[in-house]
Design a protein around this motif. Structure first.
Motif, PDB file in Angstrom:
ATOM      1  N   LEU A   1       0.819  -1.209   0.000  1.00 50.36           N
ATOM      2  CA  LEU A   1       0.000   0.000   0.000  1.00 50.36           C
ATOM      3  C   LEU A   1       0.854   1.260   0.000  1.00 50.36           C
ATOM      4  O   LEU A   1       1.902   1.328   0.648  1.00 50.36           O
ATOM      5  CB  LEU A   1      -0.924  -0.021   1.218  1.00 50.36           C
ATOM      6  N   ARG A   2       0.355   2.254  -0.717  1.00 48.37           N
ATOM      7  CA  ARG A   2       1.012   3.552  -0.821  1.00 48.37           C
ATOM      8  C   ARG A   2       0.007   4.653  -0.466  1.00 48.37           C
ATOM      9  O   ARG A   2      -1.210   4.430  -0.444  1.00 48.37           O
ATOM     10  CB  ARG A   2       1.541   3.780  -2.247  1.00 48.37           C
ATOM     11  N   THR A   3       0.505   5.835  -0.210  1.00 49.06           N
ATOM     12  CA  THR A   3      -0.350   6.966   0.126  1.00 49.06           C
ATOM     13  C   THR A   3      -1.427   7.163  -0.937  1.00 49.06           C
ATOM     14  O   THR A   3      -1.140   7.173  -2.137  1.00 49.06           O
ATOM     15  CB  THR A   3       0.500   8.245   0.251  1.00 49.06           C
ATOM     16  N   GLY A   4      -2.669   7.296  -0.496  1.00 50.82           N
ATOM     17  CA  GLY A   4      -3.793   7.488  -1.395  1.00 50.82           C
ATOM     18  C   GLY A   4      -4.528   6.223  -1.752  1.00 50.82           C
ATOM     19  O   GLY A   4      -5.637   6.285  -2.305  1.00 50.82           O
ATOM     20  N   ASP A   5      -3.966   5.052  -1.464  1.00 51.17           N
ATOM     21  CA  ASP A   5      -4.662   3.798  -1.743  1.00 51.17           C
ATOM     22  C   ASP A   5      -5.894   3.666  -0.854  1.00 51.17           C
ATOM     23  O   ASP A   5      -5.916   4.151   0.294  1.00 51.17           O
ATOM     24  CB  ASP A   5      -3.734   2.605  -1.514  1.00 51.17           C
ATOM     25  N   VAL A   6      -6.917   3.006  -1.383  1.00 56.48           N
ATOM     26  CA  VAL A   6      -8.164   2.788  -0.650  1.00 56.48           C
ATOM     27  C   VAL A   6      -8.397   1.286  -0.529  1.00 56.48           C
ATOM     28  O   VAL A   6      -8.383   0.556  -1.524  1.00 56.48           O
ATOM     29  CB  VAL A   6      -9.355   3.452  -1.360  1.00 56.48           C
ATOM     30  N   VAL A   7      -8.594   0.829   0.707  1.00 55.57           N
ATOM     31  CA  VAL A   7      -8.865  -0.582   0.984  1.00 55.57           C
ATOM     32  C   VAL A   7     -10.302  -0.701   1.486  1.00 55.57           C
ATOM     33  O   VAL A   7     -10.732   0.045   2.374  1.00 55.57           O
ATOM     34  CB  VAL A   7      -7.885  -1.144   2.033  1.00 55.57           C
ATOM     35  N   GLU A   8     -11.042  -1.635   0.896  1.00 53.84           N
ATOM     36  CA  GLU A   8     -12.403  -1.926   1.340  1.00 53.84           C
ATOM     37  C   GLU A   8     -12.467  -3.385   1.762  1.00 53.84           C
ATOM     38  O   GLU A   8     -11.841  -4.252   1.137  1.00 53.84           O
ATOM     39  CB  GLU A   8     -13.398  -1.649   0.221  1.00 53.84           C
ATOM     40  N   LEU A   9     -13.230  -3.659   2.818  1.00 54.95           N
ATOM     41  CA  LEU A   9     -13.341  -5.008   3.365  1.00 54.95           C
ATOM     42  C   LEU A   9     -14.802  -5.295   3.682  1.00 54.95           C
ATOM     43  O   LEU A   9     -15.541  -4.400   4.095  1.00 54.95           O
ATOM     44  CB  LEU A   9     -12.505  -5.154   4.642  1.00 54.95           C
ATOM     45  N   GLU A  10     -15.187  -6.547   3.525  1.00 55.02           N
ATOM     46  CA  GLU A  10     -16.578  -6.927   3.748  1.00 55.02           C
ATOM     47  C   GLU A  10     -16.640  -8.367   4.228  1.00 55.02           C
ATOM     48  O   GLU A  10     -15.880  -9.221   3.771  1.00 55.02           O
ATOM     49  CB  GLU A  10     -17.357  -6.770   2.443  1.00 55.02           C
ATOM     50  N   ILE A  11     -17.538  -8.616   5.176  1.00 49.79           N
ATOM     51  CA  ILE A  11     -17.885  -9.974   5.585  1.00 49.79           C
ATOM     52  C   ILE A  11     -19.404 -10.057   5.609  1.00 49.79           C
ATOM     53  O   ILE A  11     -20.076  -9.163   6.134  1.00 49.79           O
ATOM     54  CB  ILE A  11     -17.302 -10.351   6.965  1.00 49.79           C
ATOM     55  N   ASP A  12     -19.948 -11.125   5.038  1.00 49.88           N
ATOM     56  CA  ASP A  12     -21.395 -11.285   5.003  1.00 49.88           C
ATOM     57  C   ASP A  12     -22.012 -11.014   6.367  1.00 49.88           C
ATOM     58  O   ASP A  12     -21.536 -11.535   7.392  1.00 49.88           O
ATOM     59  CB  ASP A  12     -21.757 -12.720   4.593  1.00 49.88           C
ATOM     60  N   HIS A  13     -23.066 -10.208   6.384  1.00 54.46           N
ATOM     61  CA  HIS A  13     -23.874  -9.913   7.577  1.00 54.46           C
ATOM     62  C   HIS A  13     -23.156  -9.061   8.625  1.00 54.46           C
ATOM     63  O   HIS A  13     -23.775  -8.681   9.625  1.00 54.46           O
ATOM     64  CB  HIS A  13     -24.377 -11.202   8.249  1.00 54.46           C
ATOM     65  N   LEU A  14     -21.875  -8.763   8.413  1.00 51.24           N
ATOM     66  CA  LEU A  14     -21.125  -7.989   9.409  1.00 51.24           C
ATOM     67  C   LEU A  14     -20.817  -6.575   8.937  1.00 51.24           C
ATOM     68  O   LEU A  14     -20.210  -5.795   9.690  1.00 51.24           O
ATOM     69  CB  LEU A  14     -19.814  -8.699   9.773  1.00 51.24           C
ATOM     70  N   GLY A  15     -21.213  -6.226   7.698  1.00 41.91           N
ATOM     71  CA  GLY A  15     -21.012  -4.863   7.226  1.00 41.91           C
ATOM     72  C   GLY A  15     -19.805  -4.718   6.321  1.00 41.91           C
ATOM     73  O   GLY A  15     -19.291  -5.689   5.757  1.00 41.91           O
ATOM     74  N   ARG A  16     -19.331  -3.483   6.225  1.00 44.98           N
ATOM     75  CA  ARG A  16     -18.281  -3.154   5.275  1.00 44.98           C
ATOM     76  C   ARG A  16     -17.405  -2.040   5.851  1.00 44.98           C
ATOM     77  O   ARG A  16     -17.888  -1.161   6.563  1.00 44.98           O
ATOM     78  CB  ARG A  16     -18.904  -2.703   3.954  1.00 44.98           C
ATOM     79  N   GLN A  17     -16.115  -2.082   5.539  1.00 50.10           N
ATOM     80  CA  GLN A  17     -15.150  -1.039   5.928  1.00 50.10           C
ATOM     81  C   GLN A  17     -14.583  -0.381   4.684  1.00 50.10           C
ATOM     82  O   GLN A  17     -14.538  -0.981   3.605  1.00 50.10           O
ATOM     83  CB  GLN A  17     -13.987  -1.634   6.723  1.00 50.10           C
ATOM     84  N   ARG A  18     -14.092   0.840   4.894  1.00 47.44           N
ATOM     85  CA  ARG A  18     -13.368   1.535   3.808  1.00 47.44           C
ATOM     86  C   ARG A  18     -12.331   2.454   4.434  1.00 47.44           C
ATOM     87  O   ARG A  18     -12.675   3.356   5.197  1.00 47.44           O
ATOM     88  CB  ARG A  18     -14.324   2.357   2.940  1.00 47.44           C
ATOM     89  N   GLN A  19     -11.054   2.221   4.132  1.00 42.13           N
ATOM     90  CA  GLN A  19      -9.980   3.060   4.672  1.00 42.13           C
ATOM     91  C   GLN A  19      -9.150   3.673   3.562  1.00 42.13           C
ATOM     92  O   GLN A  19      -8.857   3.003   2.568  1.00 42.13           O
ATOM     93  CB  GLN A  19      -9.055   2.251   5.588  1.00 42.13           C
ATOM     94  N   ARG A  20      -8.768   4.914   3.780  1.00 40.98           N
ATOM     95  CA  ARG A  20      -7.794   5.569   2.934  1.00 40.98           C
ATOM     96  C   ARG A  20      -6.450   5.518   3.661  1.00 40.98           C
ATOM     97  O   ARG A  20      -6.369   5.817   4.852  1.00 40.98           O
ATOM     98  CB  ARG A  20      -8.212   7.005   2.665  1.00 40.98           C
ATOM     99  N   PHE A  21      -5.398   5.141   2.936  1.00 39.22           N
ATOM    100  CA  PHE A  21      -4.077   5.034   3.547  1.00 39.22           C
ATOM    101  C   PHE A  21      -3.321   6.340   3.278  1.00 39.22           C
ATOM    102  O   PHE A  21      -3.261   6.819   2.140  1.00 39.22           O
ATOM    103  CB  PHE A  21      -3.339   3.819   2.992  1.00 39.22           C
ATOM    104  N   VAL A  22      -2.794   6.919   4.334  1.00 42.67           N
ATOM    105  CA  VAL A  22      -2.202   8.266   4.257  1.00 42.67           C
ATOM    106  C   VAL A  22      -0.830   8.276   4.918  1.00 42.67           C
ATOM    107  O   VAL A  22      -0.503   7.369   5.689  1.00 42.67           O
ATOM    108  CB  VAL A  22      -3.110   9.322   4.922  1.00 42.67           C
TER     109      VAL A  22
END
Length: 279
Positions: free
Chosen positions: A258-279
Motif C-alpha cells: 500500500l502507498r499513500t492514497g490507496d483505498v482498501v475496502e473489506l466486507e464480511i457477510d452480515h457484518l457490514g463493510r469497511q473503507r480506509q484511505r491510507f495516508v
C-alpha cells in the motif's frame, strides 16, 4: 442484533442498528459498549428493552467508531487459512500460531490508516474478529466456546511486512503501528449467524484481492477459543482476530504494497463493510 458506536473518537455514543438502517439510542442503558457492559448482562438488557429504545437522529456523515470500547487485549491467529500459509511459503501450522496486538491500534472502520515512517511493505488483511463476552479459562472442550462469544466484527489486521519479517523476525514490530486495526462497523451478536458460511472479501483501489469462506479456516472459532483458554484468560471485551485468507500483498506476484492514497475496502457477510484511505 447489531451494535455500534457513533461520533468523534473518544466521544462515541452506543447505539443499536435497526433493521431499516436507523439507530436506536443505548445511552439510557449504558455509557458505552465495553467489557463491563458485556460481563454484566448488557446484551440481555438491550434485547429486553429493544422495543422501547428511542430513535436517534443521526446526521449524514457521522463517524462510525469501533463497536467496542476499552478492549483488554487483541489476540491474533497467524496463517489460519491453508491458501494464505501457502502464499507466504509456509506449511499449514500443526496448532494455532498466536501473537498479540495492542488495543491502541484500534480505529473506526472508515478512519484513515497511517502508513508508518520508512514503511515500504504495508499490507492489508481482512479477518473475522470474535468479541469475548464471558470469561474463558481452561475450557474443557471446544463445545464450551459458544457460551463465551458476545459477537463478531470485521477486523483489518494491517501489517508492515518488512518490520514483521525482516527486522529480527519479530511480528509485533509489524503489527502494532498506529491505526493498524480498523474494527467494525458493527458488533453482531451470534444468533442466526452461520459462521463457517460467512464470506470474507477485500478490495484495493476497487480490485478484488481476497475472497474466501470463514469455513476454510484451519482452526475454527470454537477450537481457537478453547485453545487460547489453555494459555491465557480471555475476558469480556477481549478481541480475537482469527486470521486472513489468501490474497494479501505479501503473497501476490508483484507484491503491491500500500502507498499513500490507496483505498482498501473489506466486507464480511452480515457484518457490514469497511473503507480506509491510507495516508
Amino acid at each position: 442484533m447489531r451494535l455500534a458506536r457513533l461520533g468523534p473518537a473518544g466521544s462515541e455514543r452506543p447505539v443499536v442498528v435497526a433493521d431499516d438502517g436507523g439507530y436506536l439510542d443505548l445511552t439510557g442503558l449504558t455509557d458505552d459498549i465495553d467489557g463491563a457492559f458485556l460481563a454484566t448482562g448488557g446484551l440481555e438488557r438491550v434485547r429486553a428493552a429493544a422495543g422501547g429504545l428511542p430513535r436517534l437522529d443521526v446526521p449524514d456523515g457521522t463517524r462510525i467508531g469501533p463497536p467496542l470500547a476499552g478492549i483488554g487485549k487483541i489476540v491474533c491467529i497467524g496463517m489460519n487459512y491453508a491458501r494464505h500459509a501457502a502464499e507466504t511459503g509456509a506449511q499449514p501450522p500443526p496448532e494455532p500460531v498466536v501473537f498479540m496486538k495492542a488495543p491502541d491500534t484500534v480505529v473506526g472502520p472508515d478512519d484513515d490508516v497511517l502508513i508508518p515512517r520508512a514503511s515500504v511493505k504495508t499490507d492489508w488483511e481482512v479477518e473475522l474478529a470474535v468479541v469475548v463476552g464471558k470469561k474463558a479459562r481452561y475450557l474443557d472442550s471446544p463445545d464450551e466456546s459458544a457460551a463465551h462469544i458476545a459477537g463478531y466484527a470485521i477486523s483489518n489486521d494491517v501489517s508492515e511486512r518488512e518490520f514483521q519479517l525482516e527486522r529480527a523476525g519479530q511480528w509485533d514490530k509489524g503489527k502494532n503501528c498506529e491505526t493498524f486495526n480498523p474494527l467494525g462497523p458493527w458488533l453482531v451478536t451470534p444468533e442466526g449467524l452461520d459462521v463457517p458460511a460467512l464470506r470474507l472479501r477485500s478490495w484495493v483501489n476497487g480490485e478484488e484481492r481476497q475472497n474466501e469462506l470463514a469455513g476454510d479456516m484451519i482452526f475454527g472459532v470454537p477450537h481457537l477459543i478453547w485453545y487460547l483458554s489453555q494459555f491465557m484468560v480471555l475476558h469480556p471485551g477481549d478481541v480475537i482476530n482469527t486470521g486472513t485468507p489468501a490474497g494479501v500483498a505479501l503473497g501476490l506476484p508483484d507484491h503491491p504494497y500500500l502507498r499513500t492514497g490507496d483505498v482498501v475496502e473489506l466486507e464480511i457477510d452480515h457484518l457490514g463493510r469497511q473503507r480506509q484511505r491510507f495516508v
